[in-house]
Design a protein around this motif. Sequence first.
Motif, short mmCIF file in Angstrom:
data_model
loop_
_atom_site.label_atom_id
_atom_site.label_comp_id
_atom_site.label_asym_id
_atom_site.label_seq_id
_atom_site.Cartn_x
_atom_site.Cartn_y
_atom_site.Cartn_z
N GLY A 82 9.74 14.53 2.53
CA GLY A 82 10.49 13.41 3.09
C GLY A 82 9.57 12.31 3.60
O GLY A 82 9.81 11.13 3.37
N ASN A 83 8.49 12.71 4.25
CA ASN A 83 7.51 11.72 4.71
C ASN A 83 6.88 10.97 3.55
O ASN A 83 6.65 9.77 3.62
N VAL A 84 6.59 11.69 2.47
CA VAL A 84 5.98 11.05 1.29
C VAL A 84 6.96 10.05 0.67
O VAL A 84 6.57 8.95 0.27
N LEU A 85 8.24 10.42 0.60
CA LEU A 85 9.23 9.49 0.03
C LEU A 85 9.39 8.23 0.87
O LEU A 85 9.78 7.18 0.35
N CYS A 86 9.11 8.32 2.16
CA CYS A 86 9.28 7.17 3.05
C CYS A 86 7.96 6.46 3.38
O CYS A 86 7.96 5.48 4.13
N ALA A 87 6.85 6.95 2.83
CA ALA A 87 5.54 6.36 3.12
C ALA A 87 5.50 4.91 2.64
O ALA A 87 5.84 4.62 1.49
N GLY A 88 5.08 4.03 3.53
CA GLY A 88 5.08 2.60 3.24
C GLY A 88 4.39 2.21 1.94
O GLY A 88 4.94 1.45 1.14
N VAL A 89 3.22 2.73 1.69
CA VAL A 89 2.45 2.34 0.52
C VAL A 89 3.11 2.84 -0.78
O VAL A 89 2.94 2.24 -1.84
N LEU A 90 3.88 3.91 -0.70
CA LEU A 90 4.51 4.48 -1.90
C LEU A 90 5.95 4.00 -2.12
O LEU A 90 6.55 4.32 -3.14
N ARG A 91 6.50 3.24 -1.18
CA ARG A 91 7.89 2.80 -1.30
C ARG A 91 8.19 2.08 -2.62
O ARG A 91 9.21 2.36 -3.24
N PRO A 92 7.34 1.16 -3.06
CA PRO A 92 7.65 0.48 -4.34
C PRO A 92 7.74 1.45 -5.51
O PRO A 92 8.62 1.31 -6.36
N LEU A 93 6.87 2.44 -5.55
CA LEU A 93 6.92 3.44 -6.62
C LEU A 93 8.22 4.23 -6.55
O LEU A 93 8.94 4.35 -7.55
N TRP A 94 8.54 4.79 -5.37
CA TRP A 94 9.75 5.60 -5.23
C TRP A 94 11.01 4.78 -5.45
O TRP A 94 11.99 5.29 -6.00
N ARG A 95 10.98 3.52 -5.06
CA ARG A 95 12.14 2.64 -5.29
C ARG A 95 12.39 2.49 -6.79
O ARG A 95 13.53 2.56 -7.25
N ARG A 96 11.32 2.29 -7.57
CA ARG A 96 11.47 2.17 -9.03
C ARG A 96 11.94 3.48 -9.66
O ARG A 96 12.79 3.48 -10.55
N VAL A 97 11.39 4.59 -9.21
CA VAL A 97 11.81 5.90 -9.73
C VAL A 97 13.28 6.13 -9.42
O VAL A 97 14.07 6.50 -10.30
N TYR A 98 13.68 5.89 -8.18
CA TYR A 98 15.08 6.09 -7.79
C TYR A 98 16.00 5.18 -8.62
O TYR A 98 17.02 5.62 -9.14
N ARG A 99 15.63 3.93 -8.73
CA ARG A 99 16.44 2.96 -9.48
C ARG A 99 16.59 3.39 -10.94
O ARG A 99 17.66 3.30 -11.52
N SER A 100 15.50 3.85 -11.53
CA SER A 100 15.52 4.30 -12.92
C SER A 100 16.48 5.48 -13.09
O SER A 100 17.27 5.52 -14.05
N ILE A 101 16.42 6.42 -12.19
CA ILE A 101 17.33 7.57 -12.25
C ILE A 101 18.76 7.11 -12.02
O ILE A 101 19.68 7.53 -12.73
#
Length: 121
Positions: A82-101
């Motif tokens: 959960g911390n990794v999913l919310c980590a500031g530096v990784l937010r753009p990556l996870w946002r794109r992954v989530y959006r793609s799914i």
Amino acid sequence: MCEFYYDADCGFCDASARVLQRLCPSIVVIPAWSEGDFSQCVREHISTEAVAIVDHEPYFGHEAIGATLRAAGRLSFIRLAGNVLCAGVLRPLWRRVYRSIALRRHQLGPLIGADACRISP
């Protein structure tokens, strides 16, 4: 207190929410509809992304999942995820992954044996 709302019309979302419930047994998982009797915050977002209310703070999309895992994960590595999913530096990556799914959820449901999403892409 953690409430997690997901798109009730989507088999993939339903299956994913059941996995989240197993990882975080103390959360309240609520299937939602955009026209349902839910808060305006939930109604505005639910057709495009998951919503979590964690300690009265709203989270959306990948951050909804991350905040839920971080707050209620039953094991430390789940809370770490959960911390990794919310980590500031990784937010753009996870946002794109989530959006793609999210954009492909109508195709993903049948692949995992769930009903196809009734919301078209």
